[in-house]
Design a protein around this motif. Structure first.
Motif, PDB file in Angstrom:
ATOM      1  N   ARG A  60      -5.050   4.951  -1.144  1.00 20.85           N
ATOM      2  CA  ARG A  60      -5.001   6.414  -1.274  1.00 20.85           C
ATOM      3  C   ARG A  60      -3.704   6.902  -0.662  1.00 20.85           C
ATOM      4  O   ARG A  60      -3.348   6.516   0.433  1.00 20.85           O
ATOM      5  N   SER A  61      -3.001   7.740  -1.341  1.00 22.94           N
ATOM      6  CA  SER A  61      -1.795   8.324  -0.764  1.00 22.94           C
ATOM      7  C   SER A  61      -2.024   9.810  -0.545  1.00 22.94           C
ATOM      8  O   SER A  61      -2.735  10.464  -1.302  1.00 22.94           O
ATOM      9  N   SER A  62      -1.459  10.291   0.534  1.00 26.51           N
ATOM     10  CA  SER A  62      -1.540  11.717   0.832  1.00 26.51           C
ATOM     11  C   SER A  62      -0.370  12.059   1.729  1.00 26.51           C
ATOM     12  O   SER A  62       0.300  11.182   2.251  1.00 26.51           O
ATOM     13  N   GLY A  63      -0.121  13.316   1.898  1.00 27.05           N
ATOM     14  CA  GLY A  63       0.997  13.748   2.723  1.00 27.05           C
ATOM     15  C   GLY A  63       0.523  14.551   3.919  1.00 27.05           C
ATOM     16  O   GLY A  63      -0.446  15.297   3.825  1.00 27.05           O
ATOM     17  N   ALA A  64       1.211  14.368   5.030  1.00 32.89           N
ATOM     18  CA  ALA A  64       0.887  15.159   6.215  1.00 32.89           C
ATOM     19  C   ALA A  64       1.038  16.636   5.859  1.00 32.89           C
ATOM     20  O   ALA A  64       2.016  17.038   5.244  1.00 32.89           O
ATOM     21  N   GLY A  65       0.070  17.429   6.171  1.00 32.63           N
ATOM     22  CA  GLY A  65       0.114  18.854   5.863  1.00 32.63           C
ATOM     23  C   GLY A  65      -0.117  19.175   4.401  1.00 32.63           C
ATOM     24  O   GLY A  65       0.246  20.251   3.941  1.00 32.63           O
ATOM     25  N   GLU A  66      -0.749  18.258   3.660  1.00 38.07           N
ATOM     26  CA  GLU A  66      -0.916  18.480   2.216  1.00 38.07           C
ATOM     27  C   GLU A  66      -1.831  19.651   1.896  1.00 38.07           C
ATOM     28  O   GLU A  66      -1.701  20.251   0.835  1.00 38.07           O
ATOM     29  N   LEU A  73      -1.741  20.837  -2.150  1.00 37.42           N
ATOM     30  CA  LEU A  73      -1.007  19.893  -2.970  1.00 37.42           C
ATOM     31  C   LEU A  73      -1.944  18.932  -3.691  1.00 37.42           C
ATOM     32  O   LEU A  73      -1.557  17.818  -4.019  1.00 37.42           O
ATOM     33  N   ALA A  74      -3.159  19.361  -3.953  1.00 34.82           N
ATOM     34  CA  ALA A  74      -4.140  18.513  -4.626  1.00 34.82           C
ATOM     35  C   ALA A  74      -3.586  18.035  -5.957  1.00 34.82           C
ATOM     36  O   ALA A  74      -2.973  18.789  -6.707  1.00 34.82           O
ATOM     37  N   GLY A  75      -3.783  16.764  -6.231  1.00 33.46           N
ATOM     38  CA  GLY A  75      -3.374  16.196  -7.500  1.00 33.46           C
ATOM     39  C   GLY A  75      -1.958  15.649  -7.514  1.00 33.46           C
ATOM     40  O   GLY A  75      -1.562  15.009  -8.480  1.00 33.46           O
ATOM     41  N   LEU A  76      -1.190  15.869  -6.460  1.00 32.36           N
ATOM     42  CA  LEU A  76       0.184  15.369  -6.432  1.00 32.36           C
ATOM     43  C   LEU A  76       0.287  13.947  -5.894  1.00 32.36           C
ATOM     44  O   LEU A  76       1.315  13.313  -6.068  1.00 32.36           O
ATOM     45  N   PHE A  77      -0.757  13.472  -5.256  1.00 35.35           N
ATOM     46  CA  PHE A  77      -0.722  12.158  -4.651  1.00 35.35           C
ATOM     47  C   PHE A  77      -1.660  11.224  -5.395  1.00 35.35           C
ATOM     48  O   PHE A  77      -2.728  11.618  -5.846  1.00 35.35           O
ATOM     49  N   GLU A  78      -1.251   9.981  -5.517  1.00 32.27           N
ATOM     50  CA  GLU A  78      -1.965   9.002  -6.330  1.00 32.27           C
ATOM     51  C   GLU A  78      -3.006   8.234  -5.523  1.00 32.27           C
ATOM     52  O   GLU A  78      -2.792   7.931  -4.362  1.00 32.27           O
ATOM     53  N   SER A  79      -4.101   7.907  -6.170  1.00 33.59           N
ATOM     54  CA  SER A  79      -5.120   7.014  -5.618  1.00 33.59           C
ATOM     55  C   SER A  79      -5.333   5.889  -6.615  1.00 33.59           C
ATOM     56  O   SER A  79      -5.393   6.125  -7.815  1.00 33.59           O
ATOM     57  N   SER A  80      -5.436   4.677  -6.101  1.00 32.53           N
ATOM     58  CA  SER A  80      -5.722   3.512  -6.940  1.00 32.53           C
ATOM     59  C   SER A  80      -6.997   2.885  -6.403  1.00 32.53           C
ATOM     60  O   SER A  80      -7.085   2.561  -5.218  1.00 32.53           O
ATOM     61  N   LEU A  81      -7.992   2.727  -7.261  1.00 36.56           N
ATOM     62  CA  LEU A  81      -9.292   2.199  -6.850  1.00 36.56           C
ATOM     63  C   LEU A  81      -9.505   0.804  -7.412  1.00 36.56           C
ATOM     64  O   LEU A  81      -8.956   0.445  -8.447  1.00 36.56           O
ATOM     65  N   ASP A  82     -10.334   0.030  -6.715  1.00 31.90           N
ATOM     66  CA  ASP A  82     -10.711  -1.322  -7.136  1.00 31.90           C
ATOM     67  C   ASP A  82      -9.483  -2.212  -7.323  1.00 31.90           C
ATOM     68  O   ASP A  82      -9.402  -3.002  -8.256  1.00 31.90           O
ATOM     69  N   VAL A  83      -8.532  -2.093  -6.409  1.00 32.84           N
ATOM     70  CA  VAL A  83      -7.311  -2.895  -6.441  1.00 32.84           C
ATOM     71  C   VAL A  83      -7.627  -4.241  -5.770  1.00 32.84           C
ATOM     72  O   VAL A  83      -8.165  -4.255  -4.662  1.00 32.84           O
ATOM     73  N   PRO A  84      -7.319  -5.372  -6.418  1.00 36.06           N
ATOM     74  CA  PRO A  84      -7.555  -6.668  -5.768  1.00 36.06           C
ATOM     75  C   PRO A  84      -6.893  -6.704  -4.391  1.00 36.06           C
ATOM     76  O   PRO A  84      -5.729  -6.314  -4.253  1.00 36.06           O
ATOM     77  N   ALA A  85      -7.622  -7.140  -3.382  1.00 35.33           N
ATOM     78  CA  ALA A  85      -7.131  -7.126  -1.998  1.00 35.33           C
ATOM     79  C   ALA A  85      -6.129  -8.236  -1.722  1.00 35.33           C
ATOM     80  O   ALA A  85      -5.627  -8.355  -0.612  1.00 35.33           O
ATOM     81  N   ARG A  86      -5.857  -9.050  -2.703  1.00 36.98           N
ATOM     82  CA  ARG A  86      -4.896 -10.140  -2.553  1.00 36.98           C
ATOM     83  C   ARG A  86      -4.018 -10.165  -3.800  1.00 36.98           C
ATOM     84  O   ARG A  86      -4.499  -9.967  -4.896  1.00 36.98           O
ATOM     85  N   GLY A  87      -2.729 -10.367  -3.606  1.00 35.98           N
ATOM     86  CA  GLY A  87      -1.842 -10.486  -4.753  1.00 35.98           C
ATOM     87  C   GLY A  87      -0.905  -9.301  -4.898  1.00 35.98           C
ATOM     88  O   GLY A  87      -0.941  -8.350  -4.118  1.00 35.98           O
ATOM     89  N   PRO A  88      -0.075  -9.345  -5.942  1.00 35.21           N
ATOM     90  CA  PRO A  88       0.961  -8.323  -6.098  1.00 35.21           C
ATOM     91  C   PRO A  88       0.441  -6.937  -6.397  1.00 35.21           C
ATOM     92  O   PRO A  88       1.102  -5.946  -6.086  1.00 35.21           O
ATOM     93  N   GLU A  89      -0.760  -6.833  -7.003  1.00 35.48           N
ATOM     94  CA  GLU A  89      -1.274  -5.510  -7.375  1.00 35.48           C
ATOM     95  C   GLU A  89      -1.436  -4.597  -6.174  1.00 35.48           C
ATOM     96  O   GLU A  89      -1.111  -3.412  -6.232  1.00 35.48           O
ATOM     97  N   VAL A  90      -1.922  -5.141  -5.068  1.00 34.79           N
ATOM     98  CA  VAL A  90      -2.157  -4.304  -3.889  1.00 34.79           C
ATOM     99  C   VAL A  90      -0.840  -3.839  -3.272  1.00 34.79           C
ATOM    100  O   VAL A  90      -0.702  -2.691  -2.864  1.00 34.79           O
ATOM    101  N   LEU A  91       0.164  -4.707  -3.238  1.00 38.04           N
ATOM    102  CA  LEU A  91       1.450  -4.299  -2.678  1.00 38.04           C
ATOM    103  C   LEU A  91       2.132  -3.283  -3.582  1.00 38.04           C
ATOM    104  O   LEU A  91       2.773  -2.361  -3.101  1.00 38.04           O
ATOM    105  N   GLU A  92       1.961  -3.422  -4.888  1.00 36.97           N
ATOM    106  CA  GLU A  92       2.519  -2.431  -5.816  1.00 36.97           C
ATOM    107  C   GLU A  92       1.843  -1.081  -5.635  1.00 36.97           C
ATOM    108  O   GLU A  92       2.487  -0.039  -5.711  1.00 36.97           O
ATOM    109  N   ALA A  93       0.528  -1.089  -5.393  1.00 38.76           N
ATOM    110  CA  ALA A  93      -0.207   0.166  -5.207  1.00 38.76           C
ATOM    111  C   ALA A  93       0.234   0.873  -3.933  1.00 38.76           C
ATOM    112  O   ALA A  93       0.275   2.101  -3.894  1.00 38.76           O
ATOM    113  N   VAL A  94       0.532   0.089  -2.895  1.00 42.49           N
ATOM    114  CA  VAL A  94       0.998   0.684  -1.638  1.00 42.49           C
ATOM    115  C   VAL A  94       2.361   1.273  -1.865  1.00 42.49           C
ATOM    116  O   VAL A  94       2.647   2.376  -1.491  1.00 42.49           O
TER     117      VAL A  94
END
Length: 94
Positions: A60-66, A73-94
């Protein structure tokens, strides 16, 4: 744990619930004052996997003071759900 002022709304709420002892998902937050270091993220993910056995995470991404009194600022920050906890997908999501 981090100072709540260094976190966005979602992470701040999660932190306050956790600190109050209210059951909430295991996890970690990267504060606004931290440099995004992928090695540190990988280490934290490894600890999370070891401690919880999780195989997927929510990033989940959010901004201080959002959600301030003068702006939302609802809707401006991205959330990625059910991301594999191992592998490149999780680092890309971060």
């Amino acid at each position: 744990m981090k100072a709540a002022g260094q976190l966005g709304g979602k992470a701040r709420s999660w932190l306050l619930l956790s600190e109050a002892g209210i059951p909430s998902p295991a996890g970690f937050a990267i504060g606004a004052d931290e440099v995004l270091d992928l090695a540190s993220v990988e280490q934290r993910l490894g600890e999370l996997r070891d401690n919880t056995g999780c195989v997927a995470v929510a990033v989940r991404s959010s901004g201080a003071g959002e959600d301030g009194s003068n702006q939302a600022l609802a809707g401006l920050f991205e959330s990625s759900l059910d991301v594999p906890a191992r592998g490149p997908e999780v680092l890309e999501a971060v």
